[in-house]
Design a protein around this motif. Structure first.
Motif, PDB file in Angstrom:
ATOM      1  N   TYR A  47       1.311  -1.363  -0.032  1.00 27.26           N
ATOM      2  CA  TYR A  47      -0.274   0.014  -0.209  1.00 27.26           C
ATOM      3  C   TYR A  47       0.924   1.638  -0.184  1.00 27.26           C
ATOM      4  CZ  TYR A  47      -2.840   3.794   2.704  1.00 27.26           C
ATOM      5  OH  TYR A  47      -3.459   5.456   2.047  1.00 27.26           O
ATOM      6  N   ARG A  48       1.743   1.265   1.031  1.00 28.04           N
ATOM      7  CA  ARG A  48       2.551   2.544   0.895  1.00 28.04           C
ATOM      8  C   ARG A  48       3.546   3.050  -0.051  1.00 28.04           C
ATOM      9  NH1 ARG A  48       4.534  -0.228   5.766  1.00 28.04           N
ATOM     10  NH2 ARG A  48       3.281   0.860   7.802  1.00 28.04           N
ATOM     11  N   LEU A  51       0.887   4.023  -2.714  1.00 33.44           N
ATOM     12  CA  LEU A  51       0.595   5.659  -2.491  1.00 33.44           C
ATOM     13  C   LEU A  51       1.257   6.160  -3.006  1.00 33.44           C
ATOM     14  CD1 LEU A  51      -1.370   6.382  -0.173  1.00 33.44           C
ATOM     15  CD2 LEU A  51       0.240   7.270   1.340  1.00 33.44           C
ATOM     16  N   GLN A  56       0.587   9.826  -3.159  1.00 36.75           N
ATOM     17  CA  GLN A  56      -0.247  10.208  -2.627  1.00 36.75           C
ATOM     18  C   GLN A  56      -1.993  10.127  -2.201  1.00 36.75           C
ATOM     19  OE1 GLN A  56       1.416  10.234   0.114  1.00 36.75           O
ATOM     20  NE2 GLN A  56       3.248   9.606  -1.532  1.00 36.75           N
ATOM     21  N   SER A  58      -4.804   8.590  -1.192  1.00 32.29           N
ATOM     22  CA  SER A  58      -4.396   7.481   0.020  1.00 32.29           C
ATOM     23  C   SER A  58      -5.792   6.369  -0.490  1.00 32.29           C
ATOM     24  CB  SER A  58      -4.943   7.939   1.703  1.00 32.29           C
ATOM     25  OG  SER A  58      -5.987   8.609   1.344  1.00 32.29           O
ATOM     26  N   ALA A  61      -5.371   4.494  -3.782  1.00 36.08           N
ATOM     27  CA  ALA A  61      -3.753   3.056  -2.952  1.00 36.08           C
ATOM     28  C   ALA A  61      -4.974   1.953  -2.588  1.00 36.08           C
ATOM     29  CB  ALA A  61      -2.463   4.177  -2.593  1.00 36.08           C
ATOM     30  N   ARG A 177      -5.704   2.135   4.556  1.00 33.46           N
ATOM     31  CA  ARG A 177      -5.854   3.946   4.250  1.00 33.46           C
ATOM     32  C   ARG A 177      -5.359   4.434   5.826  1.00 33.46           C
ATOM     33  NH1 ARG A 177     -10.887   7.171   4.262  1.00 33.46           N
ATOM     34  NH2 ARG A 177     -10.993   6.994   5.639  1.00 33.46           N
TER      35      ARG A 177
END
Length: 359
Positions: A47-48, A51, A56, A58, A61, A177
């Motif tokens: 997920y990061r 992102l 960014q 969220s 992502a 998230r």
């Protein structure tokens, strides 16, 4: 007792009471909450990365990560479960109809054994074909019948399953998230030493990832390889045996060998030498080495619990909590050992300070 103490104790009592009440509310769907948390921890690194790639954003992502999780983990598990239940039902029907005759298989094995082995078996009544056939057939029928009944039970409770499944996906989205924020709030609220909190939370995350990645993925690979070998050698119910091998692979030391070794021995004793030799070579050199090769790559040697701890905690967890226990058991064992390590190191530190303290 002054008014300030009364306020503190009242607040503490309310905090404990409503915490237990909230846990009680979640209990009917604890499986959905638990697996949403596990999958969120497992997929949070992905997920990061998403992102960063999505500037960014969220929500986007988290939605993309949820879709990947569905494709890679959840949908394949559902399809395999449906196929396994279908194969178990066919196996059950074949046993009932006599197409699969365990007595005939056993007679072939006994006929291939040396006379002194048969003599020893006679002393213990192990060559009574009718009795053993009845026992083996009953056990096989009960096992197949159990899987079929579970499938019917799931079908009858489709609404509850869909509700739990929807809750899991919904929670997984928000945990992906907002997981870092939630974890930070829990860390801040936990009344522990900062170093202890850091160690506990890090080990909790590592234990969950190690259990899922190091055990589940390795078990899935071993089960798949065993199933392919069984299919190639013409063993009936290859998918069902593959799932059983994957399930048993969660247990270190014993694992998939509990399934493929007896089949290989049966091949050798009944004259199917090349099938038996092929299965033994494949089992030892491929299935057996998967754990030693994949686990260090996926988890790292320094994060693994001792095999006997994994074995006991996995079996105990599953006996107490069902399927969820194969993750919960090792995680509890990891936290147990972490807490005792913290306690031991703290005690050693205090003793060292006493020794260096001037009189």
């Amino acid at each position: 007792m002054n008014y300030s103490e009364i306020q503190q104790k009242t607040f503490l009592a309310l905090l404990i009471a409503f915490s237990f009440a909230f846990i009680g509310i979640l209990l009917p769907f604890y499986g959905a909450v638990f697996w949403a948390s596990v999958l969120a921890i497992l997929f949070s690194p992905f997920y990061r990365k998403m992102l960063i790639k999505m500037n960014q954003r969220s929500n986007l992502a988290a939605l993309a990560t949820l879709g990947i999780c569905l494709v890679l983990v959840i949908l394949p598990l559902i399809l395999i479960s449906i196929s396994m239940v279908h194969e178990a039902s066919n196996l059950y029907n074949n046993i009932r109809s006599g197409q699969i005759n365990f007595g005939a298989y056993f007679e072939k094995v006994v006929a291939a054994l040396p006379s002194w082995v048969v003599t020893q078996m006679d002393k213990f009544g192990l060559t009574n074909v009718a009795s053993l056939q009845a026992k083996i057939t009953t056990a096989a029928v009960q096992g197949s019948e159990f899987i079929t009944k579970q499938a019917i039970s799931i079908g009858q409770n489709t609404f509850n399953f869909l509700v739990s499944f929807t809750i899991m996906l919904y929670m997984l989205f928000f945990l992906l998230r907002d997981g870092d924020k939630i974890a930070n709030r829990i860390r801040q609220a936990a009344p522990l030493n900062p170093d202890h909190k850091r160690t506990l939370f890090n080990n909790l995350t590592t234990a969950i990832r190690a259990t899922v990645k190091g055990n589940v993925i390795v078990a899935a690979v071993q089960g798949a390889l065993g199933g392919i070998a069984f299919w190639f050698l013409g063993v009936q119910g290859a998918l069902l045996w593959a799932v059983l091998m994957a399930f048993l692979s969660l247990l270190p030391a014993v694992g998939a060998a509990l399934i493929w070794v007896p089949v290989a021995v049966y091949f050798l004793l009944t004259g199917a030498v090349w099938q038996g030799v092929t299965l033994i070579v494949f089992g030892v050199l491929v299935i057996g080495l998967v754990d030693n090769i994949l686990r260090p790559i996926l988890v790292g040697k320094d994060t693994a619990l001792p095999d006997f701890i994994v074995l006991i905690s996995t079996v105990g967890g599953m006996a107490l909590l069902g399927l969820n226990g194969f993750v919960i058991g090792p995680v509890i064992a990891a936290l147990f050992m972490t807490l005792w390590d913290i306690f031991s190191s703290g005690k050693q530190k205090q003793e060292a300070e006493k020794l260096h303290r001037p009189d």
